[in-house]
Design an enzyme around this catalytic site. Structure first.
Site, PDB file in Angstrom:
ATOM      1  N   HIS A  65     -25.279 -12.437 -16.238  1.00 57.95           N
ATOM      2  CA  HIS A  65     -23.958 -12.636 -15.925  1.00 57.95           C
ATOM      3  C   HIS A  65     -23.341 -13.783 -17.223  1.00 57.95           C
ATOM      4  CE1 HIS A  65     -23.555 -11.029 -12.008  1.00 57.95           C
ATOM      5  NE2 HIS A  65     -24.842 -11.320 -11.812  1.00 57.95           N
TER       6      HIS A  65
ATOM      7  N   LYS B 131      -9.281 -19.964 -12.285  1.00 60.85           N
ATOM      8  CA  LYS B 131     -10.794 -19.899 -12.388  1.00 60.85           C
ATOM      9  C   LYS B 131     -11.331 -21.234 -12.596  1.00 60.85           C
ATOM     10  CE  LYS B 131      -9.251 -16.969 -15.607  1.00 60.85           C
ATOM     11  NZ  LYS B 131     -10.065 -15.840 -15.660  1.00 60.85           N
ATOM     12  N   ARG B 132     -12.640 -21.264 -12.603  1.00 59.62           N
ATOM     13  CA  ARG B 132     -13.429 -22.553 -13.279  1.00 59.62           C
ATOM     14  C   ARG B 132     -12.663 -23.048 -14.518  1.00 59.62           C
ATOM     15  NH1 ARG B 132     -17.729 -24.143 -10.007  1.00 59.62           N
ATOM     16  NH2 ARG B 132     -17.814 -25.737 -11.483  1.00 59.62           N
TER      17      ARG B 132
ATOM     18  N   LYS C 297     -12.765 -20.443 -21.104  1.00 59.54           N
ATOM     19  CA  LYS C 297     -11.787 -19.606 -20.578  1.00 59.54           C
ATOM     20  C   LYS C 297     -10.210 -20.240 -20.840  1.00 59.54           C
ATOM     21  CE  LYS C 297     -14.643 -19.220 -16.485  1.00 59.54           C
ATOM     22  NZ  LYS C 297     -14.560 -17.976 -15.992  1.00 59.54           N
TER      23      LYS C 297
ATOM     24  N   THR D 212     -13.485 -11.052 -12.913  1.00 60.30           N
ATOM     25  CA  THR D 212     -13.154 -10.156 -11.726  1.00 60.30           C
ATOM     26  C   THR D 212     -11.753 -10.691 -11.125  1.00 60.30           C
ATOM     27  OG1 THR D 212     -14.573 -11.777 -10.394  1.00 60.30           O
ATOM     28  CG2 THR D 212     -15.456  -9.695 -10.945  1.00 60.30           C
TER      29      THR D 212
ATOM     30  N   LYS E 292      -8.581  -8.309  -9.685  1.00 57.56           N
ATOM     31  CA  LYS E 292      -7.734  -8.713  -8.528  1.00 57.56           C
ATOM     32  C   LYS E 292      -6.161  -8.650  -8.826  1.00 57.56           C
ATOM     33  CE  LYS E 292     -11.876 -11.345  -6.996  1.00 57.56           C
ATOM     34  NZ  LYS E 292     -12.394 -12.535  -7.210  1.00 57.56           N
TER      35      LYS E 292
HETATM   36  C1  26V Z   1     -20.704 -19.867 -18.155  1.00 59.20           C
HETATM   37  C2  26V Z   1     -21.163 -20.807 -19.068  1.00 59.20           C
HETATM   38  C3  26V Z   1     -20.160 -21.111 -20.252  1.00 59.20           C
HETATM   39  C4  26V Z   1     -20.394 -21.828 -21.209  1.00 59.20           C
HETATM   40  C5  26V Z   1     -21.391 -22.882 -21.173  1.00 59.20           C
HETATM   41  C6  26V Z   1     -22.542 -22.514 -20.189  1.00 59.20           C
HETATM   42  C7  26V Z   1     -22.263 -21.604 -19.343  1.00 59.20           C
HETATM   43  C8  26V Z   1     -23.107 -21.374 -18.308  1.00 59.20           C
HETATM   44  C9  26V Z   1     -22.889 -20.309 -17.217  1.00 59.20           C
HETATM   45  C10 26V Z   1     -21.743 -19.598 -17.116  1.00 59.20           C
HETATM   46  C11 26V Z   1     -21.480 -18.644 -16.025  1.00 59.20           C
HETATM   47  C12 26V Z   1     -22.612 -18.463 -14.804  1.00 59.20           C
HETATM   48  C13 26V Z   1     -22.787 -17.290 -14.463  1.00 59.20           C
HETATM   49  C14 26V Z   1     -21.475 -16.796 -14.021  1.00 59.20           C
HETATM   50  O1  26V Z   1     -21.016 -16.941 -12.862  1.00 59.20           O
HETATM   51  N1  26V Z   1     -21.031 -15.727 -14.486  1.00 59.20           N
HETATM   52  C15 26V Z   1     -19.864 -14.923 -14.387  1.00 59.20           C
HETATM   53  O2  26V Z   1     -20.200 -13.875 -13.563  1.00 59.20           O
HETATM   54  C16 26V Z   1     -19.055 -13.258 -12.997  1.00 59.20           C
HETATM   55  C17 26V Z   1     -19.767 -11.714 -12.403  1.00 59.20           C
HETATM   56  O3  26V Z   1     -20.376 -11.017 -13.030  1.00 59.20           O
HETATM   57  C18 26V Z   1     -18.436 -12.682 -14.191  1.00 59.20           C
HETATM   58  O4  26V Z   1     -17.428 -11.666 -13.882  1.00 59.20           O
HETATM   59  C19 26V Z   1     -18.062 -13.661 -15.608  1.00 59.20           C
HETATM   60  O5  26V Z   1     -17.280 -13.225 -16.403  1.00 59.20           O
HETATM   61  C20 26V Z   1     -19.226 -14.466 -15.627  1.00 59.20           C
HETATM   62  O6  26V Z   1     -18.612 -15.733 -16.371  1.00 59.20           O
END
Ligand code: 26V
Length: 825
Positions: A367, A558-559, A564, A666, A670
């Site tokens: 992800h 969103k977060r 983002k 996602t 929506k």
């Molecule tokens: C994001 C980031 C961003 C910058 C630095 C480190 C870091 C570490 C983890 C994450 C995201 C964690 C996993 C997550 O929630 N991914 C999300 O999964 C969604 C479902 O597949 C997807 O729609 C999102 O784009 C994705 O960020």
């Protein structure tokens, strides 16, 4: 789509008149005998609980039937392992899927209770951070709706994601307490508990079945089951969440010696495992407790599924034919080692047989590609906490590297890039490599993301296993995100596309023929207006700001993350604010800029961005020059329930991540399904939304992923970018000099300085292109017939982003299970 099983009749057969009377009796009975309350003294919360218990009975009938059927037929089942399930509230959705919404409202009303009002006091179950957790929740519902037998496994956290308060413009985190009134949906299963070991030593020979791991510490995992009901109440899936309990909750010895703390020390240490969700989506926590959580739920889940399988079939070699284990990111990647351990140490299988079974059963979804987000654990920590698993991981790695070396012949392969162990950063286990090597299939979550997986993070592994990576673009459940959240739009869709649209959301495409129909425009505009009134009321309650529902609602929820780019949005908002003030008599499109989202508690820059948005809001919202044209809102405590109100009220959806960084998104789906137009970058699933709705119906701007990569390799001086970008210098200076933080003028100096030092996220680079795209949005807003034509076209072409479609893809291409209910087409 082929029909793989005949569609059973809905399980609930009531005459409509009967239904209300029966529900009334059921609710009253629950109130009296389960809660011990009399209607005259019952509080709103009691009515809610009674309503949930009554609804739950209907679900249990379906649930027991589907569990029994799948057991009797010996069908293959999906086990979805996820450290996060971001469920939100459940009552409205469950009633909707059972077809009981109207009857329940009527029954409650006849008992003197407003169903809509009590629905809003149901706690929002936030056992997840963001997209990854919400996806898991959408998929549990979609598996129930498409008839894929499934069990979701996770942790029953006592405390979900923190509540966000905004105090003086700053985020304050407050503990969340969703279980404080107990959880009426769940069934505790004391009988389903497993021992989970940590630490200790490994003895015995290296032969299968002769290795003994004697953990130093053991905790119990106790199961709590919740049924998730699918569309039309045809089927239900099980969400099984584990709670950690101590083996010895009280040490009487310590207690008798007056050591009260020591008496409950073991209990506290054990229960800490399921105490709280890690509130981080930026960098892996890296803490021992997190690794304990990961192993705890992975081990409990695998012990559970292996035991069930063995009980049913009396053997394990057919596990890949009967079980598909999906790893939701690397958080459950220890499943690879744990399944090997169970098969070899407990069931005496050979390494080779165990490996064939493990690899044939497990698959993994990635992800995120951001290198800092990929989980690694120090070998030393793993050796101490999970000595047997570390041996197994070394064993997997040795065999894997050996095989690669042999098949490469004399050719030179860089083994260090594919090894499960990173030798350069103090010896760490690469969880993504463990998951990749242990899985038969690995998938990304949008077309772009899956391609980038092959080209970047997984390139060396992809060369060795060129068939392993595949794509399944994410999907969302239309039941929650359209039918429940936007009933007005749903009934318009039913009128235009036919009733069948609720069974097969892709029939929504029939709408496209009516895209230019003025009567439909008027109807949809009035539905949107009502949704905006509802949101405006909440905005007023939560922020004190009055917004005009006829203005454009421009939304980014969103977060909060640098990638983002909420910062890009607020900087452009400042430029717009300046422009309106310098030409106050121009015909500006009135806008309400709405932001919501949480920042990880340790992510300083994200918190500064929240602060800036709130500070800008104070200045803009109190300026009479811009009064009717611009408002800035930061809605506190964004969660699933808030999204359900905000999305149907949005005109414009902000999907503006730095290209190449948002795996899918996602929220973008929506919004588009609900008819908001997207302003966005060529990132994640935005690209596929654009392909479906057509380039004319989406506002794309900014650099491509390839351009971002190139710009990072040869960065242009930021001073040059700023000098070449109209308005930017002024905006940055104003923020840096404290124009929006008059009482602490240096508050944003660091934030702006950061941008001047490096434009990693392309905020400066994309500023002008974003600003111009926003002005195109203004022009479009002035032409409402064209706006609505585009809006309808968006809705019409977004049925494909249904979670049902995504689940059918997983079922066919990864899990090899039949989806019971095919779409009617
Ligand atoms: C994001 C980031 C961003 C910058 C630095 C480190 C870091 C570490 C983890 C994450 C995201 C964690 C996993 C997550 O929630 N991914 C999300 O999964 C969604 C479902 O597949 C997807 O729609 C999102 O784009 C994705 O960020």
């Amino acid at each position: 789509m082929t029909e793989t099983a005949s569609k059973p009749e809905p399980a609930i057969h009531f005459e409509p008149d009967d239904q209300v009377e029966r529900l009334k009796a059921e609710i009253t009975k629950k109130l009296t005998y389960s809660l011990g309350k009399n209607a005259s003294v019952a509080q709103p919360h009691d009515w809610l609980t009674a309503g949930i218990l009554a609804a739950r009975d209907h679900i249990v009938d379906v649930w027991q039937r589907s569990t029994r059927e799948s057991y009797q037929t010996g069908r293959k089942r999906v086990y979805y392992l996820s450290l996060e399930f971001l469920i939100g509230r459940s009552l409205a959705d469950a009633l909707n899927n059972l077809g009981l919404t109207g009857a329940m409202a009527q029954a409650m009303s006849e008992l003197g209770v407003d169903l809509a009002a009590i629905e809003t006091i149901e706690p929002d179950a936030a056992l997840g951070n963001g997209g990854l957790g919400r996806l898991a929740a959408c998929y549990m519902e979609a598996m129930a709706s498409t008839g894929v037998p499934a069990l979701g496994y996770g942790i029953r956290y006592d405390h979900g994601l923190f509540k966000q308060r905004i105090d003086g413009g700053k985020q304050i985190e407050v503990p969340e307490d969703w279980l404080s009134f107990r959880n009426p949906w769940e069934f505790e299963r004391r009988e389903s508990s497993y021992k989970i070991g940590f630490g200790g030593s490994v003895t015995g020979t290296a032969k299968p079945g002769e290795v003994f791991w004697e953990p130093e510490e053991t905790v119990f995992a106790v199961a709590y089951d919740t049924a998730i009901i699918g569309w039309r109440g045809r089927d239900a899936t099980t969400l099984r969440l584990w709670r950690a309990r101590a083996m010895h909750p009280l040490s009487l010895d310590a207690f008798n010696q007056g050591d009260l703390v020591g008496a409950v020390a073991e209990r506290n240490r054990a229960e800490a495992i399921s105490k709280v969700l890690y509130p981080n989506d930026s960098t892996p926590a890296g803490q021992e407790l997190r690794l304990r959580q990961e192993f705890f739920f992975t081990s409990a889940s695998l012990q559970d599924l292996v035991r069930r399988h063995y009980r049913q079939f009396g053997k394990l070699d057919n596990l890949p034919d009967k079980a598909a284990i999906q790893l939701n990111d690397t958080h459950p990647a220890l499943a690879v080692a744990e399944l090997m351990r169970l098969l070899i140490d407990q069931h005496g299988l050979s390494w080779e047989d165990a490996w064939t079974i493990t690899n044939g059963t497990i698959s993994y979804t990635n992800h995120t590609l951001l290198p800092e987000a990929l989980e690694t654990w120090p070998v030393a920590l793993m050796e101490r906490l999970l000595p047997r698993h570390m041996q197994i991981i070394f064993g997997i790695n040795a065999r894997f590297l050996d095989a690669v070396r042999r098949s490469a012949g004399g050719e030179n392969v860089d083994l260090s890039s594919i090894s499960l162990i990173d030798e350069y950063h103090g010896r760490r286990v690469r969880m993504a490599h463990l998951a990749f090597v242990g899985s038969h299939t690995v998938n990304g979550v949008s077309a772009l993301h899956s391609n980038l997986m092959k080209e970047t993070v997984f390139a060396p592994l992809h060369r060795i296993f060129p068939e392993r990576i595949t794509n399944v673009t994410n999907g969302i459940t239309p039941r929650r995100w359209l039918l429940s959240a936007n009933p007005g739009l749903t009934s318009a869709l039913q009128d235009v596309c036919g009733e069948g649209v609720t069974d097969d959301i892709e029939q929504i495409r029939k709408l496209a023929q009516h895209a230019r129909d003025p009567a439909l425009h008027e109807r949809l505009a009035s539905i949107r207006h009502d949704n905006k009134l509802k949101l405006a009321k909440i905005i007023r309650q939560d922020t004190g700001v009055v917004v005009d529902p006829t203005a454009m609602f421009d939304v980014q929820i969103k977060r909060i993350h640098e990638y983002k780019r909420q910062l890009l949005n607020i900087l452009e908002t400042i430029a717009l604010y300046d422009a309106i003030r310098s030409e106050p008599y121009r015909d500006w499109a009135p806008r309400v800029k709405i932001f919501a989202g949480k920042a990880a508690s340790n992510y300083g820059t994200a918190k500064a961005i929240i602060n800036l948005i709130n500070d800008v809001a104070v200045v803009v919202n109190n300026d009479i020059t811009t009064r009717d044209r611009l408002k800035v809102i930061f809605l506190p405590n964004y969660n699933v329930s808030a999204a359900e109100v905000i999305i149907p009220a949005a005109d414009l959806s902000e999907q503006i991540s730095t290209a190449g960084m948002e795996a899918s998104g996602t929220g973008n789906m929506k919004f588009a399904l609900n008819g908001a137009l997207t302003i966005g970058t060529l990132d994640g699933a935005n690209i596929e939304i654009g392909e479906r709705v057509g380039a004319d119906n989406i506002m794309i701007f900014g650099m491509t992923a390839a351009e971002v990569e190139a710009a990072r390799l040869a960065p242009r001086p930021t001073s040059e970018i700023i000098a070449a970008t109209p308005h930017l210098e002024g905006v940055l200076d104003a923020v840096a000099d404290g124009a929006y933080s008059p009482r602490e003028r240096d508050r944003y100096r660091g934030l702006v300085e950061g941008l001047r030092v490096s434009d990693w996220f392309m905020v400066l680079n994309d500023f002008e292109s974003y600003r111009q795209a926003q002005r195109r949005v203004d022009a479009l807003w002035a032409d409402q017939p064209t706006w609505w034509t585009k809006s309808i076209t968006n809705t019409a072409h977004c049925g494909w982003f249904s979670a049902d479609r995504a689940i059918r893809e997983y079922a066919q291409r990864i899990w090899h299970v039949p989806a019971g209910y095919a779409a009617k087409s």
